[in-house]
Design a protein around this motif. Structure first.
Motif, PDB file in Angstrom:
ATOM      1  N   ILE A 182       0.831  -1.204   0.000  1.00 16.87           N
ATOM      2  CA  ILE A 182       0.000   0.000   0.000  1.00 16.87           C
ATOM      3  C   ILE A 182       0.872   1.262   0.000  1.00 16.87           C
ATOM      4  CG2 ILE A 182      -1.657   1.343   1.355  1.00 16.87           C
ATOM      5  CD1 ILE A 182      -2.856  -1.295   2.314  1.00 16.87           C
ATOM      6  N   GLY A 183       1.903   1.258   0.842  1.00  9.20           N
ATOM      7  CA  GLY A 183       2.779   2.426   0.909  1.00  9.20           C
ATOM      8  C   GLY A 183       3.482   2.703  -0.403  1.00  9.20           C
ATOM      9  N   ILE A 184       3.996   1.664  -1.042  1.00  3.86           N
ATOM     10  CA  ILE A 184       4.701   1.840  -2.316  1.00  3.86           C
ATOM     11  C   ILE A 184       3.737   2.330  -3.391  1.00  3.86           C
ATOM     12  CG2 ILE A 184       5.935   0.628  -4.153  1.00  3.86           C
ATOM     13  CD1 ILE A 184       7.185  -1.137  -2.001  1.00  3.86           C
ATOM     14  N   VAL A 185       2.528   1.763  -3.408  1.00  6.37           N
ATOM     15  CA  VAL A 185       1.536   2.194  -4.396  1.00  6.37           C
ATOM     16  C   VAL A 185       1.210   3.678  -4.208  1.00  6.37           C
ATOM     17  CG1 VAL A 185      -0.880   1.976  -5.098  1.00  6.37           C
ATOM     18  CG2 VAL A 185       0.505  -0.063  -4.784  1.00  6.37           C
ATOM     19  N   LEU A 186       0.995   4.100  -2.968  1.00  6.10           N
ATOM     20  CA  LEU A 186       0.679   5.505  -2.713  1.00  6.10           C
ATOM     21  C   LEU A 186       1.822   6.416  -3.151  1.00  6.10           C
ATOM     22  CD1 LEU A 186      -1.005   5.301   0.820  1.00  6.10           C
ATOM     23  CD2 LEU A 186      -2.111   5.756  -1.377  1.00  6.10           C
ATOM     24  N   LEU A 187       3.048   6.008  -2.869  1.00  2.60           N
ATOM     25  CA  LEU A 187       4.198   6.833  -3.237  1.00  2.60           C
ATOM     26  C   LEU A 187       4.364   6.910  -4.748  1.00  2.60           C
ATOM     27  CD1 LEU A 187       6.600   8.507  -2.325  1.00  2.60           C
ATOM     28  CD2 LEU A 187       7.936   6.395  -2.140  1.00  2.60           C
ATOM     29  N   LEU A 188       4.265   5.780  -5.430  1.00  2.45           N
ATOM     30  CA  LEU A 188       4.431   5.763  -6.883  1.00  2.45           C
ATOM     31  C   LEU A 188       3.294   6.506  -7.576  1.00  2.45           C
ATOM     32  CD1 LEU A 188       5.718   2.125  -7.569  1.00  2.45           C
ATOM     33  CD2 LEU A 188       7.026   4.208  -7.123  1.00  2.45           C
ATOM     34  N   VAL A 189       2.074   6.332  -7.083  1.00  2.00           N
ATOM     35  CA  VAL A 189       0.926   7.032  -7.675  1.00  2.00           C
ATOM     36  C   VAL A 189       1.069   8.540  -7.493  1.00  2.00           C
ATOM     37  CG1 VAL A 189      -1.550   7.458  -7.399  1.00  2.00           C
ATOM     38  CG2 VAL A 189      -0.718   5.121  -7.557  1.00  2.00           C
ATOM     39  N   SER A 190       1.522   8.970  -6.323  1.00  2.00           N
ATOM     40  CA  SER A 190       1.704  10.408  -6.091  1.00  2.00           C
ATOM     41  C   SER A 190       2.764  10.980  -7.028  1.00  2.00           C
ATOM     42  CB  SER A 190       2.077  10.665  -4.632  1.00  2.00           C
ATOM     43  OG  SER A 190       3.344  10.100  -4.321  1.00  2.00           O
ATOM     44  N   MET A 191       3.840  10.222  -7.269  1.00  2.00           N
ATOM     45  CA  MET A 191       4.870  10.690  -8.196  1.00  2.00           C
ATOM     46  C   MET A 191       4.326  10.800  -9.617  1.00  2.00           C
ATOM     47  SD  MET A 191       8.433   8.847  -7.060  1.00  2.00           S
ATOM     48  CE  MET A 191       9.247   9.692  -8.425  1.00  2.00           C
ATOM     49  N   GLN A 192       3.561   9.789 -10.052  1.00  2.00           N
ATOM     50  CA  GLN A 192       3.003   9.826 -11.403  1.00  2.00           C
ATOM     51  C   GLN A 192       1.978  10.948 -11.536  1.00  2.00           C
ATOM     52  OE1 GLN A 192       4.044   7.916 -14.036  1.00  2.00           O
ATOM     53  NE2 GLN A 192       2.748   9.298 -15.219  1.00  2.00           N
ATOM     54  N   LEU A 193       1.201  11.176 -10.482  1.00  2.00           N
ATOM     55  CA  LEU A 193       0.251  12.294 -10.492  1.00  2.00           C
ATOM     56  C   LEU A 193       0.977  13.626 -10.626  1.00  2.00           C
ATOM     57  CD1 LEU A 193      -2.558  11.586  -7.859  1.00  2.00           C
ATOM     58  CD2 LEU A 193      -2.851  12.217 -10.262  1.00  2.00           C
ATOM     59  N   PHE A 194       2.090  13.756  -9.911  1.00  2.00           N
ATOM     60  CA  PHE A 194       2.868  14.993  -9.981  1.00  2.00           C
ATOM     61  C   PHE A 194       3.364  15.236 -11.402  1.00  2.00           C
ATOM     62  CE2 PHE A 194       6.864  17.359  -9.623  1.00  2.00           C
ATOM     63  CZ  PHE A 194       6.440  18.463  -8.875  1.00  2.00           C
ATOM     64  N   VAL A 195       3.845  14.170 -12.055  1.00  2.00           N
ATOM     65  CA  VAL A 195       4.314  14.291 -13.445  1.00  2.00           C
ATOM     66  C   VAL A 195       3.157  14.686 -14.355  1.00  2.00           C
ATOM     67  CG1 VAL A 195       5.255  13.015 -15.404  1.00  2.00           C
ATOM     68  CG2 VAL A 195       6.204  12.665 -13.118  1.00  2.00           C
ATOM     69  N   ASN A 196       1.985  14.067 -14.168  1.00  2.00           N
ATOM     70  CA  ASN A 196       0.820  14.380 -14.997  1.00  2.00           C
ATOM     71  C   ASN A 196       0.383  15.826 -14.823  1.00  2.00           C
ATOM     72  OD1 ASN A 196       0.785  11.731 -15.885  1.00  2.00           O
ATOM     73  ND2 ASN A 196      -0.793  11.082 -14.450  1.00  2.00           N
ATOM     74  N   ILE A 197       0.379  16.293 -13.572  1.00  2.00           N
ATOM     75  CA  ILE A 197      -0.046  17.669 -13.301  1.00  2.00           C
ATOM     76  C   ILE A 197       0.889  18.670 -13.968  1.00  2.00           C
ATOM     77  CG2 ILE A 197      -0.293  19.394 -11.471  1.00  2.00           C
ATOM     78  CD1 ILE A 197      -1.234  17.097  -9.642  1.00  2.00           C
ATOM     79  N   ARG A 198       2.176  18.412 -13.877  1.00  2.00           N
ATOM     80  CA  ARG A 198       3.142  19.311 -14.504  1.00  2.00           C
ATOM     81  C   ARG A 198       2.956  19.347 -16.017  1.00  2.00           C
ATOM     82  NH1 ARG A 198       9.246  19.189 -12.597  1.00  2.00           N
ATOM     83  NH2 ARG A 198       9.116  20.975 -13.983  1.00  2.00           N
ATOM     84  N   GLN A 199       2.679  18.192 -16.620  1.00  2.00           N
ATOM     85  CA  GLN A 199       2.492  18.136 -18.064  1.00  2.00           C
ATOM     86  C   GLN A 199       1.213  18.872 -18.471  1.00  2.00           C
ATOM     87  OE1 GLN A 199       4.626  16.987 -20.271  1.00  2.00           O
ATOM     88  NE2 GLN A 199       3.319  17.525 -21.982  1.00  2.00           N
ATOM     89  N   ILE A 200       0.139  18.701 -17.698  1.00  2.00           N
ATOM     90  CA  ILE A 200      -1.128  19.369 -18.003  1.00  2.00           C
ATOM     91  C   ILE A 200      -0.976  20.879 -17.904  1.00  2.00           C
ATOM     92  CG2 ILE A 200      -3.479  19.762 -17.158  1.00  2.00           C
ATOM     93  CD1 ILE A 200      -3.585  16.793 -16.434  1.00  2.00           C
ATOM     94  N   LEU A 201      -0.327  21.343 -16.843  1.00  2.00           N
ATOM     95  CA  LEU A 201      -0.131  22.780 -16.669  1.00  2.00           C
ATOM     96  C   LEU A 201       0.763  23.353 -17.756  1.00  2.00           C
ATOM     97  CD1 LEU A 201       0.279  22.959 -12.795  1.00  2.00           C
ATOM     98  CD2 LEU A 201      -1.642  23.799 -14.147  1.00  2.00           C
ATOM     99  N   LYS A 202       1.729  22.571 -18.175  1.00  2.00           N
ATOM    100  CA  LYS A 202       2.634  23.039 -19.223  1.00  2.00           C
ATOM    101  C   LYS A 202       1.896  23.226 -20.534  1.00  2.00           C
ATOM    102  CE  LYS A 202       6.961  21.852 -21.604  1.00  2.00           C
ATOM    103  NZ  LYS A 202       8.053  20.864 -21.711  1.00  2.00           N
TER     104      LYS A 202
END
Length: 398
Positions: A30-50
């Motif tokens: 669960i911890g690894i999934v939350l960490l990896l998902v948060s990282m991928q979300l961060f990448v997606n957000i940066r791409q969308i804003l860009k």
């Protein structure tokens, strides 16, 4: 000759307290999934804003003005030299240029081409802030033709109301071939010019003339050589920077809502994603603690056998490496499951209607893969260190 670890593995008991072990497995996943998902979300957000805020030459260019309220109407809302210099010192701002406006009246008409006449305003901007500036956007004293760069939005607005006024709609190519007649009048006199639209701009909503013409005309037509502007143009590293937006808000500066709405969203989403990542790290730490309890219990149950092996010459490091290697397949399996879940999340995330308009990758970002590998190495190192510590304690005790 020493035996292989596989041959002595039965001497190390792994029975009992399965609850700690399985809760450790589940918590780690669960911890690894939350960490990896948060990282991928961060990448997606940066791409969308860009993609929502296209950049020019690696920078964002936006204009700001002072917010007009009932309290400050009628007051001096121009930018002072001190305020402009203060903006230049902010680390979020790369450069600042005032948008100097005309201090005299300008009336434009199309002559005999069609019955069009309107009051205009002019602004000038530092040439270094303008991308793709036309080569003929220059003016010298004595020149009758004034080159003009017109906002694309203004042309669109004209084409909207033109039919209702009996005026023809104009294409971008047509408007650049028209000659406008400019009647400029101020307190010091008047003078007529011809205006030539040399280009359209999506960068700034204004009617731009060369700085040399603005300086000359303000001095000769109105006797006003001041450059206190109503708007200031900013060259920014990131127009969505939450710190910059907060500074503008607190100082009563207005930035176009379309420019800052993604900055506010970015600030909120970054906080949510960061909290998700921190929570994931905490879950991972808790899972590793459960594993440590299980390993300590396993070593305690095998205390006599381990002391015998240590007496026979097996080093704590060799035994700890052997124990750690038996956990590698388990940890690797958990990491792979976490990556699989994160990949499924990425696919589901791309199904949202809002997200489909952006060019996001269907696959996980490389940083997410690197983080998964680092987590695998970290868990192996933690377990190896823990086992080695316990075995050293047994060795010293014996």
């Amino acid at each position: 000759m020493k035996l292989s670890y596989h041959s002595i593995q039965p001497l190390i008991s792994s029975k009992g307290n399965y609850f700690s072990k399985w809760m450790g497995y589940i918590g780690l996943l669960i911890g690894i999934v939350l960490l990896l998902v948060s990282m991928q979300l961060f990448v997606n957000i940066r791409q969308i804003l860009k993609e929502n805020n296209p950049r020019k030459s690696g920078f964002d260019f936006v204009s700001i003005s002072k917010t007009i309220t009932n309290e400050n109407m009628g007051k001096d809302n121009l930018f002072s030299v001190e305020e402009i210099n203060k903006l230049k010192t902010l680390p979020e701002i790369s450069a600042v240029s005032p948008l100097v406006s005309n201090r005299y009246r300008v009336r434009a008409s199309a002559g005999s081409v069609f019955a069009f006449s309107t009051e205009l305003f002019f602004e000038s901007l530092d040439e270094n802030f303008m991308s793709n500036q036309p080569q003929d956007f220059v003016w010298k004293p004595g020149q009758d033709i004034v080159p003009i760069i017109l906002s694309s939005d203004f042309l669109e607005m004209y084409n909207v109301f033109a039919p209702a006024q009996g005026l023809p709609q104009l294409s971008a190519q047509t408007i650049t071939s028209l000659n406008l007649f400019l009647e400029c009048s101020g307190t010091q006199g008047f003078q007529n010019f011809r205006g030539n639209v040399v280009g359209l701009s999506d960068q700034i909503n204004s009617i731009l003339v060369p700085p040399s013409f603005m300086s000359w005309s303000n001095q000769h037509l109105s006797g006003d050589s001041t450059i206190a502007p109503t708007r200031v143009f900013l060259k920014l590293k990131d127009a969505n920077n939450p710190k910059l937006i907060h500074y503008l808000d607190t100082h009563g500066y207005y930035l176009n809502h379309d420019k800052i709405q993604f900055g506010r969203i970015k600030s909120i989403l970054q906080n949510v994603v960061s909290a998700l990542g921190v929570f994931g790290i905490l879950v991972i730490v808790m899972a590793l603690l459960l594993f440590s309890f299980y390993l300590q219990l396993m070593i305690a149950r095998s205390k006599n056998n381990l002391q015998l092996l240590l007496t026979l010459g097996y080093s704590p490091r060799w035994l700890s490496n052997g124990v750690t290697k038996t956990w590698i397949p388990i940890y690797a399996f958990i990491i792979l499951i976490a990556l699989g879940i994160t990949q499924i999340f990425q696919v589901l995330f791309l199904q949202f209607a809002f997200v489909q308009q952006f060019q996001l990758s269907w696959f996980l970002h490389w940083s997410v893969i690197i983080m998964a590998i680092l987590l695998l190495l970290t868990t192996m190192w933690v377990n190896s260190s823990l086992v080695k510590k316990e075995l050293n304690r047994l060795s010293n005790f014996s």
